[in-house]
Design an enzyme around this catalytic site. Structure first.
Site, PDB file in Angstrom:
ATOM      1  N   TYR A 114      48.661  56.066  33.745  1.00  0.00           N
ATOM      2  CA  TYR A 114      48.110  57.015  32.773  1.00  0.00           C
ATOM      3  C   TYR A 114      49.237  57.876  32.213  1.00  0.00           C
ATOM      4  CZ  TYR A 114      43.639  55.802  34.936  1.00  0.00           C
ATOM      5  OH  TYR A 114      42.554  55.124  35.418  1.00  0.00           O
ATOM      6  N   ASN A 127      36.502  53.079  27.426  1.00  0.00           N
ATOM      7  CA  ASN A 127      36.834  51.820  26.760  1.00  0.00           C
ATOM      8  C   ASN A 127      35.560  50.990  26.568  1.00  0.00           C
ATOM      9  OD1 ASN A 127      37.823  49.312  25.967  1.00  0.00           O
ATOM     10  ND2 ASN A 127      38.827  48.886  27.916  1.00  0.00           N
ATOM     11  N   CYS A 181      41.649  47.888  30.524  1.00  0.00           N
ATOM     12  CA  CYS A 181      41.763  49.203  31.159  1.00  0.00           C
ATOM     13  C   CYS A 181      41.994  49.076  32.664  1.00  0.00           C
ATOM     14  CB  CYS A 181      40.548  50.075  30.861  1.00  0.00           C
ATOM     15  SG  CYS A 181      38.957  49.300  31.195  1.00  0.00           S
ATOM     16  N   HIS A 182      41.660  47.923  33.244  1.00  0.00           N
ATOM     17  CA  HIS A 182      41.914  47.707  34.676  1.00  0.00           C
ATOM     18  C   HIS A 182      43.413  47.667  34.974  1.00  0.00           C
ATOM     19  CE1 HIS A 182      41.754  43.672  32.873  1.00  0.00           C
ATOM     20  NE2 HIS A 182      42.632  43.309  33.809  1.00  0.00           N
ATOM     21  N   GLU A 186      44.945  38.490  38.253  1.00  0.00           N
ATOM     22  CA  GLU A 186      46.108  38.450  37.368  1.00  0.00           C
ATOM     23  C   GLU A 186      47.430  38.421  38.137  1.00  0.00           C
ATOM     24  OE1 GLU A 186      45.890  41.477  34.364  1.00  0.00           O
ATOM     25  OE2 GLU A 186      43.920  40.790  33.690  1.00  0.00           O
TER      26      GLU A 186
END
Length: 151
Positions: A87, A108, A116-117, A144
């Site tokens: 952030y 979002n 946003c994750h 990911e």
């Protein structure tokens, strides 16, 4: 408004199409499946992402919200698959407080596609507004290959 649900390991995700763009991705299931070329393509891309064969989404998106919300979503959309930002890093880039970025991440309207994750707190894992909360965020990051960041 057209909607289509895609079953994924991260839960049922419903694409929302309005005026030729994806405007939302909801953690819900709809009883009927609307049909359109865009929803067909969006469903295919979500399924490919879930199966591990897609890292980048290529869909027309329209973020509803303030200019600031749209700007934070633009920055989040640029975070590559398997990477994270904090952030604070995004806040510094935009010249705003980190808390404001956190609120925009939580608002979002198109999660997963606008990732946003991939946004973390300065000291690591933080909350997630999608169904399943932080557990879903962890599952997406593991998917990911970013799970090493969680240790």
């Amino acid at each position: 408004m057209l909607k289509r649900t895609v079953e994924t390991p991260f839960g049922d995700l419903t694409l929302v199409e309005e005026e030729g763009a994806i405007t939302a991705l909801e953690w819900t299931r709809v009883a009927h499946l609307d049909r359109s070329d865009l929803l067909d393509e969006g469903a295919r891309q979500l399924a490919d992402y879930a199966s591990g064969t897609r890292e980048v989404f290529d869909l027309p998106l329209r973020v509803r919200g303030s200019q600031f919300q749209q700007e934070v979503c633009r920055v989040m959309a640029d975070i590559p698959f398997g990477y994270t930002r904090t952030y604070g890093e995004i806040a510094k880039e935009l010249g705003v407080p980190a808390q404001s970025v956190g609120q925009a991440c939580g608002g979002n309207p198109i999660p997963v596609i606008i990732p946003c994750h991939r946004v973390m707190g300065a000291k690591g894992l933080t909350g997630f507004s999608g169904r399943g909360g932080v557990e879903t965020k962890v599952a997406l990051l593991r998917h990911e290959g970013a799970a090493g960041l969680l240790i």
